[in-house]
Write a protein that holds these residues in place. Structure first.
Motif, short mmCIF file in Angstrom:
data_model
loop_
_atom_site.label_atom_id
_atom_site.label_comp_id
_atom_site.label_asym_id
_atom_site.label_seq_id
_atom_site.Cartn_x
_atom_site.Cartn_y
_atom_site.Cartn_z
N SER A 12 -3.34 5.46 7.76
CA SER A 12 -3.99 4.14 7.82
C SER A 12 -5.12 4.11 8.84
CB SER A 12 -2.95 3.08 8.17
OG SER A 12 -2.51 3.23 9.52
N ASP A 39 4.01 -4.42 5.80
CA ASP A 39 3.83 -3.69 4.55
C ASP A 39 4.76 -2.47 4.50
OD1 ASP A 39 1.81 -3.12 2.13
OD2 ASP A 39 2.12 -1.22 3.20
N SER A 96 0.86 -1.19 0.00
CA SER A 96 0.00 0.00 0.00
C SER A 96 0.89 1.24 0.00
CB SER A 96 -0.91 0.00 1.23
OG SER A 96 -0.14 0.02 2.42
#
Length: 327
Positions: free
Chosen positions: A112, A122, A27
């Motif tokens: 996030s 990630d 992401s």
């Protein structure tokens, strides 16, 4: 307009890191390109140090983000409070170049809205891809031997001109020289030393550089040439010894090169001193001033030649001497 290597590397590195991040399903994959931009440095050494500083700063930033965002709240004010603690820690760890890079990770984690173990992995992948790409791209560094060699040749040509002009002034009082070679030589020495420092940083395991001692020696010689200039221009009279010294400068001008033949000219200098001692005592003030400045000039020239003699092993076979030049 010339495009530099850092620009080319940045143009190559950004799409590679972004594509790699996309393929890994990271992401905020565009942030990989930002991390890569920040890691492109002028030398290999700086690149490795930059990668380490940024990686460590990003790891510390992730820990701070988890603690502050999860324990307090996801609020813009919390970002400011966290930075008040985070920046001093980076200073203490001596990784302040990583503050900008780690800010990208902090903002990603803030965006996030909640930190999970999968998101931390990630972001770790994002750090590795972004910084790693910049590090790998920066491992290629063009050789600086050619530009250093060009500066060496230009500098030696300037030295030849300076010595030749000294000879012309001593013999004929020639005032047509504008002295531009002096200014250009100073610029060349600064540029060359900067290139040498950069090239040393591109060779992580090499402590010495073949051009370093050379340009240090030339800088010291240049300082002596600068000291000779006022002596050359303060010679009211032209006598027999002046003509001999002018011829000596001409011969020395023809012999400016990377090799070492200084011992020959030191022998010639000794013979000049003998001629100097055999001259009659000065009878006028102008002759006295001329002799005094010529004597000092010989002393400076000896220092100039000794620097070259110490620079490297002599190229002159033992026992060889300079043949006297016809005048």
């Amino acid at each position: 307009m010339r495009i530099g290597y850092r620009t080319i590397k940045t143009a190559i590195g950004i799409p590679i890191s972004v594509l790699a991040a996309q393929l890994l399903g990271i992401s905020n994959f565009v942030s990989a390109g930002i991390l890569t931009i920040l890691c492109i440095q002028p030398s290999r050494k700086r690149s490795v140090l930059s990668a380490w500083h940024r990686f460590l700063a990003c790891v510390v930033a992730s820990l701070f983000a988890v603690i502050f965002f999860e324990l307090i709240s996801y609020n813009p004010v919390v970002i400011g409070i966290m930075m008040l603690f985070f920046i001093p820690v980076t200073v203490w760890l001596k990784v302040t170049p990583g503050i900008t890079t780690s800010s990208v990770i902090i903002l990603n984690m803030y965006g996030s809205g909640g930190v999970t173990s999968s998101f931390l992995i990630d972001q770790l992948l994002l750090i590795v891809v972004g910084i790693g790409t910049g590090l790998l791209i920066n491992l290629y560094m063009p050789s600086l031997d050619k530009p250093l060699r060009r500066k060496q040749i230009e500098l030696e040509n300037n030295f030849q001109t300076i010595l030749r002009e000294f000879a012309l002034y001593i013999r004929d009082k020639n005032e047509n020289w504008d002295g531009k070679e002096l200014n250009r030589s100073e610029e060349l020495l600064q540029e060359a030393m900067s290139l040498v420092s950069l090239d040393k940083e591109n060779h992580l395991l090499r402590t010495e550089h073949p051009y370093y001692d050379y340009f240090v020696m030339r800088r010291k010689q240049f300082e002596l040439l600068q000291k000779m200039l006022p002596l050359v221009t303060k010679l009211p009279e032209t006598d027999a010894i002046s003509i001999e010294i002018a011829a000596f400068f001409e011969k020395l001008s023809d012999a400016v090169h990377p090799g070492n033949t200084a011992v020959l000219f030191l022998d010639e200098l000794d013979r000049l001193r003998e001629s100097f001692d055999q001259e009659d005592l000065p009878e006028t003030h102008d002759v006295f001033i001329t002799r005094a400045n010529l004597f000092r000039l010989l002393h400076e020239m000896e220092d100039y030649l000794v620097l070259k003699k110490k620079f490297k092993e002599s190229d002159v076979p033992v026992g060889k001497s300079i043949k006297k030049r016809p005048r």
